[in-house]
Design a protein around this motif. Structure first.
Motif, PDB file in Angstrom:
ATOM      1  N   ALA A 133       0.828  -1.213   0.000  1.00 32.37           N
ATOM      2  CA  ALA A 133       0.000   0.000   0.000  1.00 32.37           C
ATOM      3  C   ALA A 133       0.860   1.260   0.000  1.00 32.37           C
ATOM      4  CB  ALA A 133      -0.939  -0.002   1.201  1.00 32.37           C
ATOM      5  N   GLU A 134       1.946   1.227   0.730  1.00 35.39           N
ATOM      6  CA  GLU A 134       2.835   2.394   0.806  1.00 35.39           C
ATOM      7  C   GLU A 134       3.397   2.776  -0.570  1.00 35.39           C
ATOM      8  OE1 GLU A 134       7.046   3.331   2.929  1.00 35.39           O
ATOM      9  OE2 GLU A 134       5.504   2.430   4.201  1.00 35.39           O
ATOM     10  N   SER A 135       3.559   1.798  -1.433  1.00 34.30           N
ATOM     11  CA  SER A 135       4.060   2.045  -2.792  1.00 34.30           C
ATOM     12  C   SER A 135       2.925   2.220  -3.796  1.00 34.30           C
ATOM     13  CB  SER A 135       4.966   0.888  -3.240  1.00 34.30           C
ATOM     14  OG  SER A 135       6.095   0.794  -2.414  1.00 34.30           O
ATOM     15  N   GLY A 136       1.686   2.146  -3.330  1.00 34.91           N
ATOM     16  CA  GLY A 136       0.539   2.294  -4.215  1.00 34.91           C
ATOM     17  C   GLY A 136       0.326   1.109  -5.132  1.00 34.91           C
ATOM     18  N   LEU A 137       0.723  -0.077  -4.660  1.00 38.21           N
ATOM     19  CA  LEU A 137       0.608  -1.282  -5.481  1.00 38.21           C
ATOM     20  C   LEU A 137      -0.450  -2.224  -4.927  1.00 38.21           C
ATOM     21  CD1 LEU A 137       4.391  -2.148  -5.991  1.00 38.21           C
ATOM     22  CD2 LEU A 137       2.864  -1.030  -7.627  1.00 38.21           C
ATOM     23  N   THR A 155      14.335  -1.794  -4.070  1.00 33.15           N
ATOM     24  CA  THR A 155      14.081  -1.148  -2.785  1.00 33.15           C
ATOM     25  C   THR A 155      12.965  -1.851  -2.023  1.00 33.15           C
ATOM     26  OG1 THR A 155      14.690   0.951  -3.793  1.00 33.15           O
ATOM     27  CG2 THR A 155      13.532   1.070  -1.701  1.00 33.15           C
ATOM     28  N   LEU A 156      11.889  -2.191  -2.733  1.00 34.30           N
ATOM     29  CA  LEU A 156      10.698  -2.758  -2.111  1.00 34.30           C
ATOM     30  C   LEU A 156      10.885  -4.211  -1.680  1.00 34.30           C
ATOM     31  CD1 LEU A 156       7.632  -2.519  -1.442  1.00 34.30           C
ATOM     32  CD2 LEU A 156       7.188  -3.189  -3.816  1.00 34.30           C
ATOM     33  N   PHE A 157      11.565  -5.007  -2.492  1.00 26.59           N
ATOM     34  CA  PHE A 157      11.573  -6.440  -2.217  1.00 26.59           C
ATOM     35  C   PHE A 157      12.250  -6.826  -0.903  1.00 26.59           C
ATOM     36  CE2 PHE A 157      12.304 -10.943  -2.527  1.00 26.59           C
ATOM     37  CZ  PHE A 157      10.991 -11.338  -2.712  1.00 26.59           C
ATOM     38  N   PRO A 158      13.335  -6.184  -0.472  1.00 24.03           N
ATOM     39  CA  PRO A 158      13.871  -6.555   0.846  1.00 24.03           C
ATOM     40  C   PRO A 158      12.855  -6.344   1.982  1.00 24.03           C
ATOM     41  CG  PRO A 158      15.543  -5.420  -0.420  1.00 24.03           C
ATOM     42  CD  PRO A 158      14.247  -5.296  -1.203  1.00 24.03           C
ATOM     43  N   THR A 159      12.057  -5.290   1.898  1.00 22.26           N
ATOM     44  CA  THR A 159      11.005  -5.065   2.899  1.00 22.26           C
ATOM     45  C   THR A 159       9.950  -6.152   2.800  1.00 22.26           C
ATOM     46  OG1 THR A 159      11.404  -2.692   2.795  1.00 22.26           O
ATOM     47  CG2 THR A 159       9.308  -3.400   3.753  1.00 22.26           C
ATOM     48  N   PHE A 160       9.546  -6.473   1.570  1.00 23.32           N
ATOM     49  CA  PHE A 160       8.578  -7.540   1.346  1.00 23.32           C
ATOM     50  C   PHE A 160       9.089  -8.841   1.961  1.00 23.32           C
ATOM     51  CE2 PHE A 160       6.427 -10.820  -1.090  1.00 23.32           C
ATOM     52  CZ  PHE A 160       5.141 -10.322  -1.260  1.00 23.32           C
ATOM     53  N   ASN A 161      10.357  -9.162   1.694  1.00 25.56           N
ATOM     54  CA  ASN A 161      10.943 -10.390   2.220  1.00 25.56           C
ATOM     55  C   ASN A 161      11.037 -10.373   3.741  1.00 25.56           C
ATOM     56  OD1 ASN A 161      13.909 -11.940   2.777  1.00 25.56           O
ATOM     57  ND2 ASN A 161      12.311 -13.052   1.670  1.00 25.56           N
ATOM     58  N   SER A 162      11.271  -9.217   4.313  1.00 26.40           N
ATOM     59  CA  SER A 162      11.292  -9.098   5.767  1.00 26.40           C
ATOM     60  C   SER A 162       9.932  -9.501   6.345  1.00 26.40           C
ATOM     61  CB  SER A 162      11.633  -7.657   6.153  1.00 26.40           C
ATOM     62  OG  SER A 162      11.381  -7.435   7.510  1.00 26.40           O
ATOM     63  N   HIS A 163       8.868  -9.103   5.673  1.00 18.44           N
ATOM     64  CA  HIS A 163       7.526  -9.487   6.127  1.00 18.44           C
ATOM     65  C   HIS A 163       7.259 -10.970   5.852  1.00 18.44           C
ATOM     66  CE1 HIS A 163       5.821  -5.633   7.476  1.00 18.44           C
ATOM     67  NE2 HIS A 163       6.764  -5.142   6.704  1.00 18.44           N
TER      68      HIS A 163
END
Length: 166
Positions: free
Chosen positions: A51-55, A127-135
């Protein structure tokens, strides 16, 4: 949004309502819990990361598949992502308007459309995928690491059966 009923309450109610039918309740529990877990995971990741990235989830899947396989034909994105070409067309238009990817007619066959990431799209995913992977790590953190491997293998087996590859 979480269900009004816990998993245990739901499974107990199913047995109460359907207990006299000749059913495989373990198989039913596997499939219903798989579905419920998949939906809960998708909703969680959409709220907490995307959501933060508007996706949307679908937009993220399109970006992910393109990022991994680029250049890739639109029909392959639809197959890999598990959605219709009509859905893909709308999502591609949105992602192209945001400057994350580009569609081009295939030089080999003008009927086909290839998709590639733009530098902005690659930067977003990097940038986004490391955060995604953290979750993803958070979601799987309650499962012992060895059991995670087993679960991943079991889910692959379910996927192969349902895709007719077994």
């Amino acid at each position: 949004m979480p269900s009004a009923h816990t998993l245990a309450e739901t499974e107990e109610q199913v047995v109460t309502k359907l207990g006299t039918l000749p059913l495989d309740f373990e198989a039913m529990a596997v499939v219903s819990n798989l579905f419920r877990a998949a939906n809960a995971t998708r909703n969680y990741l959409e709220r907490s990361v995307l959501a933060e990235s508007g996706l949307s989830w679908t937009a993220f899947v399109v970006l992910w598949v393109t990022w991994i396989w680029e250049p890739i034909e639109t029909r392959q994105i639809a197959e890999e992502g598990g959605f219709s070409k009509a859905t893909l067309t709308g999502v591609l238009g949105t992602l192209e308007a945001k400057g994350y990817l580009v569609r081009e007619r295939s030089e080999r066959d003008g009927r086909l459309v290839n998709v590639t990431m733009t530098p902005a799209g690659r930067t977003l995913m990097t940038t986004l995928f490391p955060t995604f992977n953290s979750h993803e790590q958070t979601i799987s953190s309650t499962i012992d690491p060895e059991r995670r491997r087993e679960l991943a293998e079991m889910l692959r087996a379910v996927t192969l059966v349902t895709e007719g590859q077994r």
